[in-house]
Design a protein around this motif. Structure first.
Motif, PDB file in Angstrom:
ATOM      1  N   GLU A 130       1.713 -13.500   2.125  1.00 10.51           N
ATOM      2  CA  GLU A 130       2.064 -12.887   0.842  1.00 10.51           C
ATOM      3  C   GLU A 130       1.105 -11.756   0.500  1.00 10.51           C
ATOM      4  OE1 GLU A 130       4.697 -13.427  -1.028  1.00 10.51           O
ATOM      5  OE2 GLU A 130       5.462 -14.979   0.323  1.00 10.51           O
ATOM      6  N   ALA A 131      -0.173 -11.976   0.754  1.00  6.57           N
ATOM      7  CA  ALA A 131      -1.176 -10.962   0.440  1.00  6.57           C
ATOM      8  C   ALA A 131      -0.972  -9.703   1.267  1.00  6.57           C
ATOM      9  CB  ALA A 131      -2.576 -11.528   0.673  1.00  6.57           C
ATOM     10  N   MET A 132      -0.671  -9.864   2.544  1.00  7.96           N
ATOM     11  CA  MET A 132      -0.472  -8.696   3.388  1.00  7.96           C
ATOM     12  C   MET A 132       0.813  -7.951   3.038  1.00  7.96           C
ATOM     13  SD  MET A 132      -3.163  -8.312   5.191  1.00  7.96           S
ATOM     14  CE  MET A 132      -3.891  -8.767   3.601  1.00  7.96           C
ATOM     15  N   ASP A 133       1.827  -8.679   2.645  1.00  3.17           N
ATOM     16  CA  ASP A 133       3.049  -8.026   2.165  1.00  3.17           C
ATOM     17  C   ASP A 133       2.737  -7.185   0.928  1.00  3.17           C
ATOM     18  OD1 ASP A 133       6.070  -7.686   1.888  1.00  3.17           O
ATOM     19  OD2 ASP A 133       5.576  -8.687  -0.006  1.00  3.17           O
ATOM     20  N   ALA A 134       2.000  -7.761  -0.007  1.00  2.00           N
ATOM     21  CA  ALA A 134       1.661  -7.037  -1.230  1.00  2.00           C
ATOM     22  C   ALA A 134       0.767  -5.835  -0.940  1.00  2.00           C
ATOM     23  CB  ALA A 134       0.969  -7.979  -2.216  1.00  2.00           C
ATOM     24  N   ALA A 135      -0.219  -6.010  -0.070  1.00  3.87           N
ATOM     25  CA  ALA A 135      -1.143  -4.918   0.249  1.00  3.87           C
ATOM     26  C   ALA A 135      -0.430  -3.770   0.949  1.00  3.87           C
ATOM     27  CB  ALA A 135      -2.284  -5.438   1.110  1.00  3.87           C
ATOM     28  N   MET A 136       0.417  -4.089   1.908  1.00  3.81           N
ATOM     29  CA  MET A 136       1.111  -3.042   2.659  1.00  3.81           C
ATOM     30  C   MET A 136       2.141  -2.333   1.788  1.00  3.81           C
ATOM     31  SD  MET A 136       1.430  -5.137   6.255  1.00  3.81           S
ATOM     32  CE  MET A 136       1.953  -3.849   7.358  1.00  3.81           C
ATOM     33  N   THR A 137       2.809  -3.089   0.916  1.00  3.95           N
ATOM     34  CA  THR A 137       3.786  -2.466   0.021  1.00  3.95           C
ATOM     35  C   THR A 137       3.095  -1.508  -0.938  1.00  3.95           C
ATOM     36  OG1 THR A 137       5.230  -4.411   0.166  1.00  3.95           O
ATOM     37  CG2 THR A 137       5.577  -2.920  -1.685  1.00  3.95           C
ATOM     38  N   ARG A 138       1.949  -1.928  -1.471  1.00  2.23           N
ATOM     39  CA  ARG A 138       1.209  -1.054  -2.382  1.00  2.23           C
ATOM     40  C   ARG A 138       0.675   0.176  -1.669  1.00  2.23           C
ATOM     41  NH1 ARG A 138      -4.022  -0.426  -2.863  1.00  2.23           N
ATOM     42  NH2 ARG A 138      -4.506  -2.373  -1.744  1.00  2.23           N
ATOM     43  N   GLY A 169       3.816   2.045   0.322  1.00  2.00           N
ATOM     44  CA  GLY A 169       4.969   2.340  -0.521  1.00  2.00           C
ATOM     45  C   GLY A 169       6.166   1.473  -0.169  1.00  2.00           C
ATOM     46  N   ALA A 170       6.878   1.019  -1.198  1.00  6.82           N
ATOM     47  CA  ALA A 170       8.021   0.131  -0.979  1.00  6.82           C
ATOM     48  C   ALA A 170       9.115   0.809  -0.171  1.00  6.82           C
ATOM     49  CB  ALA A 170       8.568  -0.334  -2.332  1.00  6.82           C
ATOM     50  N   GLU A 171       9.325   2.098  -0.390  1.00 13.25           N
ATOM     51  CA  GLU A 171      10.379   2.806   0.350  1.00 13.25           C
ATOM     52  C   GLU A 171      10.092   2.784   1.848  1.00 13.25           C
ATOM     53  OE1 GLU A 171      12.555   7.210   0.517  1.00 13.25           O
ATOM     54  OE2 GLU A 171      11.055   6.775  -1.023  1.00 13.25           O
ATOM     55  N   ARG A 172       8.821   3.001   2.206  1.00 10.49           N
ATOM     56  CA  ARG A 172       8.481   3.007   3.633  1.00 10.49           C
ATOM     57  C   ARG A 172       8.570   1.608   4.230  1.00 10.49           C
ATOM     58  NH1 ARG A 172       2.953   5.745   5.356  1.00 10.49           N
ATOM     59  NH2 ARG A 172       4.262   7.595   5.532  1.00 10.49           N
ATOM     60  N   THR A 173       8.013   0.610   3.538  1.00 13.73           N
ATOM     61  CA  THR A 173       7.976  -0.735   4.121  1.00 13.73           C
ATOM     62  C   THR A 173       9.368  -1.354   4.229  1.00 13.73           C
ATOM     63  OG1 THR A 173       7.504  -1.717   1.963  1.00 13.73           O
ATOM     64  CG2 THR A 173       5.618  -1.187   3.372  1.00 13.73           C
ATOM     65  N   ARG A 174      10.335  -0.835   3.484  1.00 12.56           N
ATOM     66  CA  ARG A 174      11.706  -1.341   3.565  1.00 12.56           C
ATOM     67  C   ARG A 174      12.594  -0.488   4.460  1.00 12.56           C
ATOM     68  NH1 ARG A 174      12.089  -2.096  -2.991  1.00 12.56           N
ATOM     69  NH2 ARG A 174      10.669  -3.900  -3.149  1.00 12.56           N
ATOM     70  N   SER A 175      11.998   0.503   5.107  1.00 14.42           N
ATOM     71  CA  SER A 175      12.783   1.435   5.917  1.00 14.42           C
ATOM     72  C   SER A 175      13.084   0.879   7.300  1.00 14.42           C
ATOM     73  CB  SER A 175      12.023   2.758   6.068  1.00 14.42           C
ATOM     74  OG  SER A 175      10.866   2.572   6.886  1.00 14.42           O
ATOM     75  N   ALA A 176      14.071   1.487   7.950  1.00 20.34           N
ATOM     76  CA  ALA A 176      14.429   1.092   9.312  1.00 20.34           C
ATOM     77  C   ALA A 176      13.297   1.406  10.280  1.00 20.34           C
ATOM     78  CB  ALA A 176      15.709   1.808   9.735  1.00 20.34           C
ATOM     79  N   ARG A 177      12.582   2.479  10.041  1.00 21.28           N
ATOM     80  CA  ARG A 177      11.474   2.852  10.921  1.00 21.28           C
ATOM     81  C   ARG A 177      10.351   1.824  10.859  1.00 21.28           C
ATOM     82  NH1 ARG A 177      10.713   8.281  12.378  1.00 21.28           N
ATOM     83  NH2 ARG A 177       8.525   8.193  11.770  1.00 21.28           N
ATOM     84  N   PHE A 178      10.079   1.314   9.670  1.00 24.14           N
ATOM     85  CA  PHE A 178       9.035   0.301   9.530  1.00 24.14           C
ATOM     86  C   PHE A 178       9.460  -0.981  10.250  1.00 24.14           C
ATOM     87  CE2 PHE A 178       6.269  -2.802   7.587  1.00 24.14           C
ATOM     88  CZ  PHE A 178       5.101  -2.107   7.330  1.00 24.14           C
ATOM     89  N   ALA A 179      10.716  -1.368  10.081  1.00 27.89           N
ATOM     90  CA  ALA A 179      11.219  -2.558  10.770  1.00 27.89           C
ATOM     91  C   ALA A 179      11.168  -2.367  12.282  1.00 27.89           C
ATOM     92  CB  ALA A 179      12.649  -2.856  10.320  1.00 27.89           C
ATOM     93  N   GLU A 180      11.431  -1.155  12.736  1.00 23.50           N
ATOM     94  CA  GLU A 180      11.348  -0.874  14.170  1.00 23.50           C
ATOM     95  C   GLU A 180       9.912  -1.034  14.660  1.00 23.50           C
ATOM     96  OE1 GLU A 180      12.246   2.713  17.400  1.00 23.50           O
ATOM     97  OE2 GLU A 180      12.361   3.119  15.231  1.00 23.50           O
ATOM     98  N   ALA A 181       8.961  -0.528  13.892  1.00 19.44           N
ATOM     99  CA  ALA A 181       7.552  -0.690  14.268  1.00 19.44           C
ATOM    100  C   ALA A 181       7.188  -2.162  14.344  1.00 19.44           C
ATOM    101  CB  ALA A 181       6.653   0.030  13.257  1.00 19.44           C
ATOM    102  N   ARG A 228       7.877 -16.228  13.789  1.00 22.62           N
ATOM    103  CA  ARG A 228       8.179 -14.822  13.519  1.00 22.62           C
ATOM    104  C   ARG A 228       8.586 -14.663  12.055  1.00 22.62           C
ATOM    105  NH1 ARG A 228      12.589 -11.133  13.722  1.00 22.62           N
ATOM    106  NH2 ARG A 228      12.147  -9.235  14.917  1.00 22.62           N
ATOM    107  N   PRO A 229       7.827 -13.896  11.274  1.00 20.31           N
ATOM    108  CA  PRO A 229       8.178 -13.721   9.850  1.00 20.31           C
ATOM    109  C   PRO A 229       9.458 -12.909   9.689  1.00 20.31           C
ATOM    110  CG  PRO A 229       5.874 -13.161  10.271  1.00 20.31           C
ATOM    111  CD  PRO A 229       6.549 -13.248  11.601  1.00 20.31           C
ATOM    112  N   ALA A 230      10.196 -13.208   8.631  1.00 24.04           N
ATOM    113  CA  ALA A 230      11.430 -12.483   8.358  1.00 24.04           C
ATOM    114  C   ALA A 230      11.145 -11.087   7.805  1.00 24.04           C
ATOM    115  CB  ALA A 230      12.292 -13.279   7.382  1.00 24.04           C
ATOM    116  N   ARG A 231      10.135 -10.973   6.948  1.00 25.70           N
ATOM    117  CA  ARG A 231       9.824  -9.682   6.331  1.00 25.70           C
ATOM    118  C   ARG A 231       9.126  -8.765   7.324  1.00 25.70           C
ATOM    119  NH1 ARG A 231       7.009 -11.690   0.815  1.00 25.70           N
ATOM    120  NH2 ARG A 231       6.013 -13.025   2.365  1.00 25.70           N
ATOM    121  N   ALA A 232       9.518  -7.512   7.311  1.00 21.47           N
ATOM    122  CA  ALA A 232       8.936  -6.560   8.258  1.00 21.47           C
ATOM    123  C   ALA A 232       7.444  -6.387   8.039  1.00 21.47           C
ATOM    124  CB  ALA A 232       9.645  -5.210   8.152  1.00 21.47           C
ATOM    125  N   THR A 233       6.986  -6.423   6.789  1.00 24.17           N
ATOM    126  CA  THR A 233       5.558  -6.268   6.514  1.00 24.17           C
ATOM    127  C   THR A 233       4.765  -7.384   7.185  1.00 24.17           C
ATOM    128  OG1 THR A 233       6.000  -7.395   4.414  1.00 24.17           O
ATOM    129  CG2 THR A 233       5.743  -4.988   4.352  1.00 24.17           C
TER     130      THR A 233
END
Length: 301
Positions: free
Chosen positions: A92-100, A103-115, A142-147
């Motif tokens: 949860e902490a890493m999801d919050a840190a990476m989103t902040r 940026g939420a737009e980047r972390t929810r993007s297809a490119r981020f999921a590809e990475a 394997r976590p579901a969230r890309a972050t």
């Protein structure tokens, strides 16, 4: 020609992994679990994949810390939170840190999921024979969230490289303190910062310097001799070789693609001011190794 891919990839994924040490969300997560102070949180968050192990196991696998530093945090940390709860909190902490930070737009993007998916594939291909920290992290679901998936993948890769580095140091008879003295002498990290944060006494550090002088690695003024430069270069080269398998499995084209996707994330962490002065992980200045990144940028452009 020496293949530098493993080192270049480390320079890109290490800053992302380091969020667990320096992002405020990580400290908040540890405090929320009841951990007492930064170091108890540090050891709990990093050691949680191992389970509620004794401090001697963590001292051995982390390598560079004085046993007393570890013993002040473990096993007491497990009285406040079970390893499974710590793992959930760090995700949860890493999801919050990476989103902040990204940026939420980047972390929810297809490119981020590809990475995240490319990094996960590379991490899954890592050989964890004799690599305890890497094996424990690789075994996590394997976590579901890309972050969370990206962070966990680069953490497995980071611990895989670190385990290999420790094995190389052991094979050439360089102990934890000697390794830190060499890192400081090479100008990669601040010596007093390393000594104090790892809780070694000045006398211990001096004894390590004396040992390295006896081996001909350290000059009287504390700088590296020619033999010291060569010896340390061999350690780094062998560490790189031991970390090659994930990138061979991923292949040059997709490794380059991942590099291009990681580069802006690594740059964002570097520019955030989160990483402390003293450079405890020994990262080189940004842009010191650009071959893989440049290839990846062409692929991802």
């Amino acid at each position: 020609m020496l293949d530098t891919t493993a080192r270049e990839m480390w320079e890109l994924f290490e800053p992302v992994h380091d969020l667990v040490y320096f992002a405020p969300e990580a400290r908040q997560a540890a405090d929320g679990l009841g951990m007492r102070g930064y170091w108890m949180g540090y050891f709990a968050l990093r050691a949680a994949p191992l389970g509620p192990v004794a401090p001697c196991v963590v001292t051995s696998s982390f390598s560079v810390f004085h046993p007393a530093r570890v013993a002040r945090a473990l096993p007491d940390a497990w009285k406040y939170a079970a390893p499974a709860d710590v793992l959930a909190a760090r995700e949860e902490a890493m999801d919050a840190a990476m989103t902040r930070l990204f940026g939420a737009e980047r972390t929810r993007s297809a490119r981020f999921a590809e990475a995240a998916d490319l990094a996960w594939e590379a991490a899954a291909a890592a050989d964890t024979t004799g690599r305890v920290l890497a094996a424990a992290n690789q075994a996590l679901e394997r976590p579901a969230r890309a972050t969370a998936r990206l962070w966990q993948a680069v953490t497995t890769l980071r611990e895989h490289r670190g385990d290999g580095h420790v094995a190389v140091l052991v094979s050439v008879g360089i102990g934890p303190l000697e390794a830190m003295v060499l890192k400081a002498a090479a100008g990669e990290s601040d010596g007093p910062f390393l000594r104090e944060t790892r809780r070694w006494e000045p006398a211990d550090w001096t004894a390590a310097e004396d040992t390295l002088r006896e081996r001909g690695f350290l000059a009287a003024d504390g700088s590296l001799t020619r033999a010291g430069v060569a010896g340390r270069a061999r350690v780094e080269q062998w560490t790189d070789r031991a970390a090659e398998r994930p990138w061979r499995a991923l292949g040059a084209e997709r490794t380059g693609r991942l590099a291009g996707l990681l580069e802006p994330l690594a740059r964002a962490v570097g520019e955030s001011g989160l990483l402390p002065a003293g450079n405890p992980v020994g990262l080189p200045p940004a842009g010191a190794h650009a071959a893989v990144t440049a290839a990846g940028a062409r692929e991802s452009g």
